[in-house]
Scaffold this motif. Structure first.
Motif, PDB file in Angstrom:
ATOM      1  N   ALA A   1       0.804  -1.221   0.000  1.00  0.00           N
ATOM      2  CA  ALA A   1       0.000   0.000   0.000  1.00  0.00           C
ATOM      3  C   ALA A   1       0.837   1.270   0.000  1.00  0.00           C
ATOM      4  N   GLY A   2       2.131   1.148  -0.186  1.00  0.00           N
ATOM      5  CA  GLY A   2       2.967   2.340  -0.238  1.00  0.00           C
ATOM      6  C   GLY A   2       4.115   2.258   0.742  1.00  0.00           C
ATOM      7  N   PHE A   3       4.639   3.427   1.078  1.00  0.00           N
ATOM      8  CA  PHE A   3       5.808   3.509   1.937  1.00  0.00           C
ATOM      9  C   PHE A   3       5.635   4.628   2.951  1.00  0.00           C
ATOM     10  N   THR A   4       6.271   4.455   4.095  1.00  0.00           N
ATOM     11  CA  THR A   4       6.293   5.516   5.106  1.00  0.00           C
ATOM     12  C   THR A   4       7.145   6.665   4.575  1.00  0.00           C
ATOM     13  N   PRO A   5       7.090   7.839   5.213  1.00  0.00           N
ATOM     14  CA  PRO A   5       7.976   8.932   4.783  1.00  0.00           C
ATOM     15  C   PRO A   5       9.456   8.533   4.811  1.00  0.00           C
ATOM     16  N   GLY A   6       9.818   7.578   5.666  1.00  0.00           N
ATOM     17  CA  GLY A   6      11.193   7.106   5.728  1.00  0.00           C
ATOM     18  C   GLY A   6      11.520   6.025   4.706  1.00  0.00           C
ATOM     19  N   GLY A   7      10.543   5.658   3.863  1.00  0.00           N
ATOM     20  CA  GLY A   7      10.782   4.691   2.805  1.00  0.00           C
ATOM     21  C   GLY A   7      10.524   3.241   3.157  1.00  0.00           C
ATOM     22  N   LEU A   8       9.897   2.975   4.317  1.00  0.00           N
ATOM     23  CA  LEU A   8       9.609   1.605   4.717  1.00  0.00           C
ATOM     24  C   LEU A   8       8.247   1.163   4.174  1.00  0.00           C
TER      25      LEU A   8
END
Length: 106
Positions: A60-67
């Motif tokens: 579903a995407g990534f956190t702002p940190g790219g996780l």
């Protein structure tokens, strides 16, 4: 069943927290509430599993940190095909399954 009499699917996070360091067994708290065991941090996932309804996790995407983060698509009993079709449509529409996180910086 009352929910599914009005809605086709329930959407929920796969996990209650973003990915964490591999060295940690589990997070100390979720939303400010202490966790006492490994299972506490993954409550949003196992509570769905015990219902015996079809569920599918999709990127579903990534956190702002790219996780990476995931989304559960949950259907009523015996709606396995509908859940798979919804997951396929979601991945096709978002392209999240084809995206990769950026490599970590040193």
């Amino acid at each position: 069943m009352d929910f599914f009499s009005r809605y086709d699917l329930l959407l929920a996070p796969v996990s209650q927290v973003a990915p964490f360091e591999a060295e940690r067994e589990y997070p100390e708290a979720v939303a400010g509430r202490p966790t006492e065991s490994y299972l506490d941090w993954m409550r949003s996932c196992y509570l769905i599993s015990v219902l015996g309804v079809p569920a599918l996790s999709v990127p579903a995407g990534f956190t702002p940190g790219g996780l990476p983060v995931g989304l559960q698509l949950i259907g009523p009993p015996r709606a396995d095909l509908a859940v798979l079709q919804a997951g396929h449509a979601f991945e096709g529409a978002t392209g999240h399954g084809r995206r990769r996180p950026a490599p970590p910086t040193a």
